[in-house]
Design an enzyme around this catalytic site. Structure first.
Site, short mmCIF file in Angstrom:
data_model
loop_
_atom_site.label_atom_id
_atom_site.label_comp_id
_atom_site.label_asym_id
_atom_site.label_seq_id
_atom_site.Cartn_x
_atom_site.Cartn_y
_atom_site.Cartn_z
N SER A 119 26.85 45.56 -50.30
CA SER A 119 26.80 45.48 -48.47
C SER A 119 27.74 45.17 -47.92
O SER A 119 27.45 45.47 -46.82
CB SER A 119 25.80 44.20 -48.29
N LYS A 122 28.70 48.00 -44.90
CA LYS A 122 27.84 47.58 -43.55
C LYS A 122 29.58 47.07 -42.01
O LYS A 122 28.46 47.67 -41.48
CB LYS A 122 26.83 46.51 -43.28
N SER A 295 22.55 40.63 -43.95
CA SER A 295 22.60 41.93 -44.48
C SER A 295 21.61 42.64 -44.22
O SER A 295 20.87 43.36 -45.50
CB SER A 295 23.39 41.56 -45.72
#
Length: 457
Positions: A119, A122, A295
């Protein structure tokens, strides 16, 4: 400006007071799970590091505080020599630490090796979208007149539109409301015979072929469509998200109109159709914050498509990833060619620690309000988002309020990338990727120990 360190007891007391205030205010969160887990997130704007760490009294104007010194690479290597080899990191750690102001690389451990970012990918999406969209801009969802008595729900790509009843909160703060669309339609005396959903802003598959079969539907991902409610949930209270969120959104509009039996289908709005109702999302800066704090994979994929639209590319998984890479390359950060989605949910995403640290240096050192909003939207150690319950035990409490970072977790992979102020107040960007781990909690503890050492330089 140089900052002094509060005594540990005082720092802990201040964090506890702030945390209690946050709980009292009822801050909400979302999460990212599977062995794809990032923890529950508060959606409150976090305090600045100075608020938690304390600052020295301002120096007199005639005696300005000299800039903090750049840590010596040898000193950083020595500080990390033990923790970088911790068993919880598994058999490999890839890492880079960079001085934000000068760009000096202070620590390099296989940093240019492409690897699974989880993640922390991102961060790339966040920087790219705020480079091409003003932080105050919003995403519109429209209803227009269709044919044969139909109305058409036209998606602009807002993943946070809520179907929660008027006066009640959905999963995301400041979200546009389906109930407002319905109220506008009632005021216009619109009595539709059916509802058509126009998803044509997006192209390609709604579910990434690079995702695992269990990813959709799940509590951390849905199909990605230009029309959806509540992050792809068919109902705001649902834990599991939808594999057909566009049709679910149409059913929610029918329900808001008091006509839940209205037929729904997908289709296209007529050319130059008469507008009937419009609502707008929270600003892009808030959407980015919500994505980073929780997230949130669905917001991430939706924002990647916003980058694609701005870059005149197909608004698809492939187009979004390519657009993010192109925008970052123009900004001076080479993300490589391995990013295949906007969220990092794909196991075959490949991004180097150097690219992640480069993005963090870009946003932390930028004078552009949009890009700076990426850093300010990050979880804060021991306080908010996916870091709310990390950096709260033992020696790692030293870094509470000092580290801002994005977490990432996939099976066998644990990552952490963000910024940290060292003892003198120097701002460092870092990226840590342990991509051959065996136990997630052990890996997170080890990554946190590295970030704590950086705070203690």
């Amino acid at each position: 400006m140089s900052r002094s360190r509060l005594p540990t007891a005082a720092r802990l007391l201040l964090i506890m007071v702030l945390a209690a205030a946050a709980v009292a205010a009822g801050f909400a969160g979302s999460y990212f799970v599977r062995q794809r887990i990032d923890k529950p997130a508060a959606t409150t704007p976090p305090p600045t590091p100075a608020a938690l760490r304390g600052a020295t009294s301002p120096a007199p104007a005639e005696s300005p505080v000299p800039p903090a010194p750049v840590p010596a690479p040898a000193a950083v290597a020595e500080a990390l020599s033990g923790v970088a080899g911790a068993g919880g990191l598994g058999s490999r750690l890839l890492a880079e630490v960079v001085d934000v102001q000068t760009g000096t690389v202070l620590y390099d451990r296989g940093a240019t090796t492409p690897t699974t970012p989880a993640s922390t990918a991102k961060l790339l999406t966040a920087a790219a979208v705020l480079a091409v969209r003003p932080p105050t801009a919003r995403i519109a969802t429209r209803v227009v007149e269709g044919t044969g008595g139909a109305i058409v729900l036209v998606g602009g790509g807002d993943p946070t539109l809520t179907a929660a009843p008027a006066g009640k909160d959905g999963p995301y703060r400041d979200a546009a409301r389906m109930s407002d669309l319905a109220a506008q339609l009632r005021r216009a005396h619109v009595q539709p015979t059916k509802i058509v959903v126009d998803d044509s802003l997006y192209s390609g598959p709604a579910i990434s072929p690079a995702w695992a079969p269990e990813d959709v539907p799940s509590d951390y991902a849905s199909a990605i469509t230009a029309v959806m409610t509540d992050g792809g949930r068919a109902d705001p209270a649902d834990a599991i998200r939808s594999s057909l969120p566009d049709l679910a959104a149409a059913h929610q509009l029918a329900k808001a109109l008091g006509r839940p039996q209205l037929p729904v289908s997908t289709g296209l709005a007529p050319v130059r159709a008469r507008p009937l109702a419009t609502v707008s999302s929270a600003p892009f800066a808030r959407l980015v914050e919500q994505m980073l704090q929780g997230s949130d994979n669905v917001i991430a994929e939706s924002l990647a498509r916003q980058v694609a639209v701005a870059e005149n590319r197909p608004a698809s998984f492939t187009g979004g990833a390519a657009a993010v890479r192109a925008v970052l390359s123009r900004l001076g950060v080479d993300p490589g060619a391995g990013l295949v989605d906007g969220s990092g949910l794909a196991d075959r995403d490949r991004v180097s620690a150097a690219s992640l640290a480069g993005v963090m240096r870009l946003v932390a050192g930028s004078a552009q309000p949009g890009l700076h909003a990426v850093e300010s939207g990050l979880p804060v150690a021991g306080w908010s988002g996916t870091l709310a319950d990390r950096f709260v035990k033992g020696s790692q409490r030293l870094a509470a309020g000092v580290v801002r970072a994005k977490t990432g977790t996939l099976t066998g992979v644990s990552t952490l990338a963000g910024t940290v102020h060292d003892r003198s107040g120097r701002l460092l960007a870092f990226a840590l990727v342990a991509d051959r781990t065996h136990a997630t909690l052990d890996a997170e503890t080890a990554l946190d120990a590295i970030a704590t050492r950086l705070a203690d330089l």
